[in-house]
Design a protein around this motif. Sequence first.
Motif, PDB file in Angstrom:
ATOM      1  N   TRP A 426     -34.143  -5.508 -48.226  1.00 30.17           N
ATOM      2  CA  TRP A 426     -34.924  -6.608 -48.805  1.00 30.17           C
ATOM      3  C   TRP A 426     -34.496  -7.943 -48.190  1.00 30.17           C
ATOM      4  CZ3 TRP A 426     -39.435  -6.463 -50.663  1.00 30.17           C
ATOM      5  CH2 TRP A 426     -39.886  -5.437 -51.489  1.00 30.17           C
ATOM      6  N   GLU A 427     -33.197  -8.125 -47.991  1.00 29.81           N
ATOM      7  CA  GLU A 427     -32.720  -9.350 -47.364  1.00 29.81           C
ATOM      8  C   GLU A 427     -33.197  -9.429 -45.906  1.00 29.81           C
ATOM      9  OE1 GLU A 427     -30.526 -12.057 -48.854  1.00 29.81           O
ATOM     10  OE2 GLU A 427     -31.869 -11.095 -50.307  1.00 29.81           O
ATOM     11  N   TYR A 428     -33.215  -8.290 -45.242  1.00 30.89           N
ATOM     12  CA  TYR A 428     -33.733  -8.255 -43.872  1.00 30.89           C
ATOM     13  C   TYR A 428     -35.218  -8.602 -43.872  1.00 30.89           C
ATOM     14  CZ  TYR A 428     -35.168  -6.412 -39.314  1.00 30.89           C
ATOM     15  OH  TYR A 428     -35.702  -6.275 -38.044  1.00 30.89           O
ATOM     16  N   GLU A 429     -35.942  -8.105 -44.852  1.00 34.29           N
ATOM     17  CA  GLU A 429     -37.370  -8.425 -44.966  1.00 34.29           C
ATOM     18  C   GLU A 429     -37.583  -9.926 -45.126  1.00 34.29           C
ATOM     19  OE1 GLU A 429     -41.399  -7.802 -44.935  1.00 34.29           O
ATOM     20  OE2 GLU A 429     -39.870  -6.262 -44.614  1.00 34.29           O
ATOM     21  N   PHE A 552     -28.331  -9.253 -37.858  1.00 31.63           N
ATOM     22  CA  PHE A 552     -28.706 -10.015 -39.046  1.00 31.63           C
ATOM     23  C   PHE A 552     -27.663  -9.857 -40.148  1.00 31.63           C
ATOM     24  CE2 PHE A 552     -30.300  -8.927 -43.293  1.00 31.63           C
ATOM     25  CZ  PHE A 552     -30.554 -10.199 -43.778  1.00 31.63           C
ATOM     26  N   ALA A 553     -27.282  -8.608 -40.454  1.00 34.26           N
ATOM     27  CA  ALA A 553     -26.399  -8.335 -41.583  1.00 34.26           C
ATOM     28  C   ALA A 553     -25.009  -8.928 -41.391  1.00 34.26           C
ATOM     29  CB  ALA A 553     -26.306  -6.825 -41.823  1.00 34.26           C
ATOM     30  N   LEU A 554     -24.481  -8.817 -40.174  1.00 35.38           N
ATOM     31  CA  LEU A 554     -23.136  -9.349 -39.925  1.00 35.38           C
ATOM     32  C   LEU A 554     -23.100 -10.856 -40.070  1.00 35.38           C
ATOM     33  CD1 LEU A 554     -22.035  -7.132 -36.902  1.00 35.38           C
ATOM     34  CD2 LEU A 554     -21.264  -6.986 -39.285  1.00 35.38           C
ATOM     35  N   ASN A 555     -24.173 -11.514 -39.720  1.00 35.23           N
ATOM     36  CA  ASN A 555     -24.255 -12.965 -39.911  1.00 35.23           C
ATOM     37  C   ASN A 555     -24.521 -13.309 -41.375  1.00 35.23           C
ATOM     38  OD1 ASN A 555     -24.571 -15.807 -38.813  1.00 35.23           O
ATOM     39  ND2 ASN A 555     -26.552 -15.527 -39.814  1.00 35.23           N
ATOM     40  N   ARG A 556     -25.403 -12.532 -41.999  1.00 33.73           N
ATOM     41  CA  ARG A 556     -25.798 -12.827 -43.394  1.00 33.73           C
ATOM     42  C   ARG A 556     -24.617 -12.689 -44.340  1.00 33.73           C
ATOM     43  NH1 ARG A 556     -26.064 -13.258 -47.936  1.00 33.73           N
ATOM     44  NH2 ARG A 556     -27.779 -12.917 -49.421  1.00 33.73           N
ATOM     45  N   TRP A 557     -23.768 -11.675 -44.128  1.00 26.23           N
ATOM     46  CA  TRP A 557     -22.639 -11.466 -45.042  1.00 26.23           C
ATOM     47  C   TRP A 557     -21.303 -11.801 -44.384  1.00 26.23           C
ATOM     48  CZ3 TRP A 557     -26.938  -8.104 -45.372  1.00 26.23           C
ATOM     49  CH2 TRP A 557     -27.692  -8.277 -46.540  1.00 26.23           C
ATOM     50  N   ASP A 558     -21.337 -12.858 -43.582  1.00 26.96           N
ATOM     51  CA  ASP A 558     -20.133 -13.431 -42.979  1.00 26.96           C
ATOM     52  C   ASP A 558     -19.740 -14.647 -43.817  1.00 26.96           C
ATOM     53  OD1 ASP A 558     -18.194 -14.680 -41.457  1.00 26.96           O
ATOM     54  OD2 ASP A 558     -19.327 -14.619 -39.585  1.00 26.96           O
ATOM     55  N   PHE A 559     -18.477 -14.728 -44.210  1.00 25.93           N
ATOM     56  CA  PHE A 559     -18.033 -15.872 -45.023  1.00 25.93           C
ATOM     57  C   PHE A 559     -18.258 -17.199 -44.298  1.00 25.93           C
ATOM     58  CE2 PHE A 559     -15.648 -12.516 -47.215  1.00 25.93           C
ATOM     59  CZ  PHE A 559     -15.914 -12.851 -48.536  1.00 25.93           C
ATOM     60  N   ASN A 560     -18.260 -17.170 -42.980  1.00 26.51           N
ATOM     61  CA  ASN A 560     -18.490 -18.404 -42.222  1.00 26.51           C
ATOM     62  C   ASN A 560     -19.934 -18.892 -42.314  1.00 26.51           C
ATOM     63  OD1 ASN A 560     -15.816 -18.618 -41.268  1.00 26.51           O
ATOM     64  ND2 ASN A 560     -16.243 -17.089 -39.672  1.00 26.51           N
TER      65      ASN A 560
END
Length: 563
Positions: A426-429, A552-560
Amino acid sequence: MDFIPTTIRGLFDTSIQFVIPVYQRAYSWQIENWKVFLNDLLEQVNRENEYSYGNLLLETIKKDSDYDVIDGQQRLTTLIIFMRSLYNVLEEKDADEEHLADVEEFFEKKKRKRLRPVDNDRACFDSIIIENKTYPVTSNSQKCINDAKDYFFKELSKVDLDTLIQIKDIILDSKVNRLELQGKKEAALMFELQNNRGKDLTNMEKLKSYFMYQMYVNSPAEETDANVENISNYFKEIYKTVYDIKGIDEDSILNYHCFAYLTASFNYRNLDDIKKELASSDNKIEWINNFSRELATTFSNLKTLQTNNSEYYKKLYKVRGKESLPAFIYPFIIKGYKYLYNDSVSLDKLFHILEILAFRYHLMSSRAEINSRLTDSLRSFHGDVESLKTSIQKKLNDSWYWGDNRTKEVLSGWMYENPVLHYILWEYEEYIQGKGYKIGNIEIENEQIEHISPQNPTNGDPIETGYDVDDNNNYSEEFCNKYLNCLGNLMLISGSHNASIGNKPFSDKINSYKENPLLNQQAEIKDFIEDNEVVTWKKSNIEKRLDKILSFALNRWDFNSVN
């Protein structure tokens, strides 16, 4: 202590008034308790032995006139509610005035109301029980009062008049022992002893009584009443908000508060930990006041939190698709609201950090214990969100289990049936949408996960054309282990769409994806196939899609990414 054996008739023969003191819990009996209460009376109709009500432990305020109820308030309150229902049914069945007069004694006598519940419930109790009217309930205890009256009325209406009169007489003649205590310290001590017998009290109720008792014991005589009233007021505020906080019970909130503020932090287990910290304090009155004030603030803030419109606060509840959050999330929110109450920007950053933390926790589904890794971060958090982010990121990377490398490893591998798979897609969407509407408003019927390369058909049919199979029409072991259940081969789909395409050739599938007007992740499948390629879905296509979703996911759930 005076021991006075009597009957219920004798107990209510004078204009005696019973008061539920400030350190008592509100009315909490529910249907299972009401059933036992009623069944005991119905069974007694056919017995010859006398019925016993048990003991009523009272603190004498004014002899034969005013008493605080130390033990027995739930039974006493239920008795008076029951008598109101009995009166209404007797009246409906045209019982004689003498029987109605017997029951009226339980509500008021000489213009003195028989029972004074805790302050918050008095107006409700007076209206529903004493005056026999309606009242807009606003708390769990008030709902219990109203529901108990309705339950007893409904059940008693099924009973014939002669049996109802027998029940009334059984109650009036039942034995009760009146134990009268003298002085508040004796009463508070006795209440503390009663609560250590394993009675069905919540930890919040036990804590309240313990604090009240400590105030009695430790306050100078001239300050006792003021100190007791102060604690009483904090807990009144707490119980006003409990009813409005959805999805978290009062004892859970108490636990989260103790995680946030006690030295034990996530090692907090029960009320003994609170008592240990209080015992080590040089000023017990100040410690209890501070703890109670902070606790009332926590309850108030959690009530306010429910109306928070922060994007990432809402996403926190979507990570796992459940109404509740991991227990370690709440203490950070509790402290965050304390320090950042009026700073919506910093609060949103806090929720973003916690959303990433919750995501990684659920993604890994590790048996490793996370609380101890977060203890230092929680203890040192006093409103500096950037420092908190740095601290949590370092702790997770140091522990490996939830760190950056482990996150990439898990996202790159077998993801089918992972608890956060739906959330990721859903977040990717949302990431790939360009239609100008929010994904949060989109729902698909009977939401499911589609394998683009289909799973092996359960009926034994061969896999259709257009997929990465060998000469025997089977997937290789490598394909099954590395590609079939990875992110690159999985997508959101409606149940009806999924059922319609199942094991169809890839050319049919891709045409059905193109026709989907709602989800871009289906329409974009064509983008992972080169124009000069035969329309197939093989390892190379899955890898292309995996790379995009993974990036996408690695950037989306990166603390930075929190800024």
